[in-house]
Scaffold this motif. Sequence first.
Motif, PDB file in Angstrom:
ATOM      1  N   UNK A  26       0.835  -1.201   0.000  1.00 52.01           N
ATOM      2  CA  UNK A  26       0.000   0.000   0.000  1.00 52.01           C
ATOM      3  C   UNK A  26       0.870   1.251   0.000  1.00 52.01           C
ATOM      4  N   UNK A  27       1.935   1.251   0.811  1.00 52.16           N
ATOM      5  CA  UNK A  27       2.809   2.425   0.916  1.00 52.16           C
ATOM      6  C   UNK A  27       3.451   2.753  -0.424  1.00 52.16           C
ATOM      7  N   UNK A  28       3.929   1.734  -1.140  1.00 52.39           N
ATOM      8  CA  UNK A  28       4.586   1.978  -2.440  1.00 52.39           C
ATOM      9  C   UNK A  28       3.609   2.659  -3.408  1.00 52.39           C
ATOM     10  N   UNK A  29       2.367   2.174  -3.438  1.00 56.35           N
ATOM     11  CA  UNK A  29       1.371   2.794  -4.312  1.00 56.35           C
ATOM     12  C   UNK A  29       1.047   4.213  -3.908  1.00 56.35           C
ATOM     13  N   UNK A  30       0.891   4.456  -2.602  1.00 56.28           N
ATOM     14  CA  UNK A  30       0.535   5.795  -2.129  1.00 56.28           C
ATOM     15  C   UNK A  30       1.680   6.782  -2.300  1.00 56.28           C
ATOM     16  N   UNK A 124      -6.776   9.698  -7.619  1.00 53.68           N
ATOM     17  CA  UNK A 124      -7.720  10.227  -6.640  1.00 53.68           C
ATOM     18  C   UNK A 124      -8.205   9.214  -5.631  1.00 53.68           C
ATOM     19  N   UNK A 125      -8.262   7.934  -6.032  1.00 60.19           N
ATOM     20  CA  UNK A 125      -8.804   6.913  -5.126  1.00 60.19           C
ATOM     21  C   UNK A 125      -7.723   6.121  -4.398  1.00 60.19           C
ATOM     22  N   UNK A 126      -6.453   6.338  -4.767  1.00 60.17           N
ATOM     23  CA  UNK A 126      -5.381   5.558  -4.141  1.00 60.17           C
ATOM     24  C   UNK A 126      -5.310   5.830  -2.641  1.00 60.17           C
ATOM     25  N   UNK A 127      -5.317   7.111  -2.240  1.00 56.06           N
ATOM     26  CA  UNK A 127      -5.173   7.448  -0.818  1.00 56.06           C
ATOM     27  C   UNK A 127      -6.358   6.976   0.032  1.00 56.06           C
ATOM     28  N   UNK A 128      -7.612   7.319  -0.331  1.00 57.11           N
ATOM     29  CA  UNK A 128      -8.708   6.873   0.536  1.00 57.11           C
ATOM     30  C   UNK A 128      -8.847   5.365   0.634  1.00 57.11           C
ATOM     31  N   UNK A 129      -8.680   4.651  -0.481  1.00 54.84           N
ATOM     32  CA  UNK A 129      -8.806   3.187  -0.435  1.00 54.84           C
ATOM     33  C   UNK A 129      -7.607   2.576   0.287  1.00 54.84           C
ATOM     34  N   UNK A 130      -6.417   3.117   0.029  1.00 57.26           N
ATOM     35  CA  UNK A 130      -5.223   2.606   0.696  1.00 57.26           C
ATOM     36  C   UNK A 130      -5.297   2.767   2.206  1.00 57.26           C
ATOM     37  N   UNK A 134      -5.432  -0.108   5.192  1.00 54.26           N
ATOM     38  CA  UNK A 134      -4.499  -0.139   6.320  1.00 54.26           C
ATOM     39  C   UNK A 134      -5.266  -0.282   7.632  1.00 54.26           C
ATOM     40  N   UNK A 135      -6.367   0.438   7.747  1.00 48.75           N
ATOM     41  CA  UNK A 135      -7.166   0.369   8.976  1.00 48.75           C
ATOM     42  C   UNK A 135      -7.742  -1.028   9.187  1.00 48.75           C
ATOM     43  N   UNK A 136      -8.080  -1.695   8.092  1.00 52.08           N
ATOM     44  CA  UNK A 136      -8.691  -3.012   8.232  1.00 52.08           C
ATOM     45  C   UNK A 136      -7.656  -4.108   8.473  1.00 52.08           C
ATOM     46  N   UNK A 137      -6.376  -3.832   8.180  1.00 49.55           N
ATOM     47  CA  UNK A 137      -5.344  -4.843   8.349  1.00 49.55           C
ATOM     48  C   UNK A 137      -5.001  -5.101   9.818  1.00 49.55           C
ATOM     49  N   UNK A 138      -5.174  -4.091  10.659  1.00 47.49           N
ATOM     50  CA  UNK A 138      -4.734  -4.201  12.048  1.00 47.49           C
ATOM     51  C   UNK A 138      -5.922  -4.091  12.994  1.00 47.49           C
ATOM     52  N   UNK A 139      -5.823  -4.690  14.185  1.00 40.16           N
ATOM     53  CA  UNK A 139      -6.880  -4.533  15.183  1.00 40.16           C
ATOM     54  C   UNK A 139      -6.917  -3.088  15.684  1.00 40.16           C
ATOM     55  N   UNK A 140      -8.075  -2.642  16.208  1.00 46.43           N
ATOM     56  CA  UNK A 140      -8.230  -1.244  16.607  1.00 46.43           C
ATOM     57  C   UNK A 140      -7.165  -0.744  17.573  1.00 46.43           C
ATOM     58  N   UNK A 141      -6.728  -1.577  18.511  1.00 44.43           N
ATOM     59  CA  UNK A 141      -5.773  -1.102  19.517  1.00 44.43           C
ATOM     60  C   UNK A 141      -4.358  -0.941  18.969  1.00 44.43           C
ATOM     61  N   UNK A 142      -4.114  -1.377  17.722  1.00 45.22           N
ATOM     62  CA  UNK A 142      -2.797  -1.246  17.111  1.00 45.22           C
ATOM     63  C   UNK A 142      -2.779  -0.235  15.978  1.00 45.22           C
ATOM     64  N   UNK A 143      -3.919   0.380  15.703  1.00 46.68           N
ATOM     65  CA  UNK A 143      -3.989   1.259  14.529  1.00 46.68           C
ATOM     66  C   UNK A 143      -3.106   2.489  14.666  1.00 46.68           C
ATOM     67  N   UNK A 144      -2.953   2.995  15.879  1.00 51.30           N
ATOM     68  CA  UNK A 144      -2.122   4.180  16.069  1.00 51.30           C
ATOM     69  C   UNK A 144      -0.686   3.939  15.644  1.00 51.30           C
ATOM     70  N   UNK A 145      -0.113   2.809  16.060  1.00 53.91           N
ATOM     71  CA  UNK A 145       1.275   2.506  15.700  1.00 53.91           C
ATOM     72  C   UNK A 145       1.410   2.236  14.204  1.00 53.91           C
ATOM     73  N   UNK A 146       0.393   1.605  13.604  1.00 54.62           N
ATOM     74  CA  UNK A 146       0.429   1.337  12.161  1.00 54.62           C
ATOM     75  C   UNK A 146       0.387   2.649  11.384  1.00 54.62           C
ATOM     76  N   UNK A 147      -0.504   3.553  11.791  1.00 51.10           N
ATOM     77  CA  UNK A 147      -0.602   4.832  11.103  1.00 51.10           C
ATOM     78  C   UNK A 147       0.669   5.648  11.288  1.00 51.10           C
ATOM     79  N   UNK A 148       1.344   5.481  12.441  1.00 48.72           N
ATOM     80  CA  UNK A 148       2.612   6.160  12.645  1.00 48.72           C
ATOM     81  C   UNK A 148       3.658   5.693  11.649  1.00 48.72           C
ATOM     82  N   UNK A 149       3.685   4.382  11.380  1.00 49.61           N
ATOM     83  CA  UNK A 149       4.601   3.845  10.375  1.00 49.61           C
ATOM     84  C   UNK A 149       4.278   4.406   8.991  1.00 49.61           C
ATOM     85  N   UNK A 150       2.995   4.492   8.694  1.00 46.76           N
ATOM     86  CA  UNK A 150       2.564   4.994   7.389  1.00 46.76           C
ATOM     87  C   UNK A 150       2.876   6.477   7.251  1.00 46.76           C
ATOM     88  N   UNK A 151       2.826   7.199   8.376  1.00 49.15           N
ATOM     89  CA  UNK A 151       3.012   8.644   8.329  1.00 49.15           C
ATOM     90  C   UNK A 151       4.416   9.076   7.973  1.00 49.15           C
TER      91      UNK A 151
END
Length: 494
Positions: A26-30, A124-130, A134-151
């Motif tokens: 996902x990151x490479x595409x975004x 236009x659709x790469x970012x919202x779908x990507x 990402x949100x669906x790949x990880x459980x809710x309690x780990x999303x913050x750390x995943x988004x930090x990696x993506x950021x």
Amino acid sequence: MEQQNQARQHPEAFSIKSILLPLLSIIVGMIMVILDSTVVNVAIPNLVEYFKTDLKTIQWTVTGYTLALSAVIPLAGWLTDRFGAKRVFLFTIAMFTLGSVLCSIAQSPEQLIVFRVIQGLGGGMVAPIGMAMVFRLAPPDKRGSIMGMLGIPMLLAPALGPVLSGWFIQSWSWHWIFLINLPIGIAAFLLCIRFLPDTDRGRAPGLDLLGMILAPIAFSMLAYGVSEGGTDWTSASSLTGIIVGGVALILFVIVELRRQNPLLELRVFGSSDFTRGIILAWVAQVALFGSMLLIPLYLQQIKGYTALETGLILLPQALASGVGMPLGGRLFDKVGARPLAFAGLGIISVALFILSTITADTGLALIIVALAMMGLGMGFSMMPLNTHVLNAAPRHLVARVTPLTAAAQQVVVSFAVAGLTGFLTSRTEIHTTGSAPSDMMSGIIAGFNDTFLLAACIALFGCLLSLILRKPKQDRKEETQTEEQVDPAMMMGH
């Protein structure tokens, strides 16, 4: 893939390693799309020279791209429900890559504009779908750390874009700023096929076909009218664009308000807090993104810097934005949006006023300080404003607000680029008409000064407008109900 499914079913067994390859896909595409949004500005002077055309024509490579982005962003959710996130993500990566290759072989300004539109329809659709994936790949309690990696790469991409663009243009040619997307796009496509999990399709609501037709007509014609109006507001082309676009916009608003599942949820403007916030965000975007196109032009045409030197000079702006963004996010929780928007837009106003006084002899240090101030002001103001707008939306409409705000931002940016470019062309013609050849440079600089001054006044207006912001009042019962119903993935990615 089996590990990813187990990780979602058993959060206690989850590890970052289990989703690292899907996340990388996902990151490479975004990254490819984010980089492309910053590389073209540095190339504008070279494109004007290569195609032997004028700035007003070439700016449509930016305006057409942003309008195409705005056209497809609202469709991301519907297409995902209809065809599945993985399939749509693959299609958008392929379309963006194809558009990039076509851009690299364009033989005329008109071809380049059309191919940039194809790029935008894919990108236009790469970012919202990507982001949703990402949100669906990880459980809710780990999303913050995943988004930090993506950021981290998402913050680095805007900083590296102008530098890479300048390097490609100086070492090879402008064609490479698009052609480089071919190997990246192929890599992203193959990674996604191999590692992205298939997602369940949802029940797709009815598609708003009339809205899909009216919106591009309204926004593209209005952008054309604004562009022509920068030169002469009474010209036939300007009046045609504004009248046709205005009528289409009125029809679009009527249609959207009567639809049960509209393309863009305009009922949210019934909230006065939302309306104040989004209008202020639009004012900030006009001042900031409209003027950002002009800075590479000034650096190359007036100061004589190469494309690579221009990219390096623009680097402090992106780095300052990367510093201001997380700082603004932390302060937002403590003080709210109003003081941050006031401070951020105030800093941007001062920076633009500094740029409005530049001459051919202005030192580079002062320009870099002004650019860093613009980046810091953007980081301070944009994130808090976006968060404020989300918080101010009625809870039952919040899932439909991000497509509206993301699409509206692209439309506003297209208007800003078209309007300020037209104004620069008009003021330059006024200052250079009848001038001796030796005074032509002074006239061109005066045109830049007038345009930066207009942008500074817009930013100052936004600074004063920020004083009417207030903390949104929420119905706690409605908020709780909505939090249970809304998938957080649908709120992200713009």
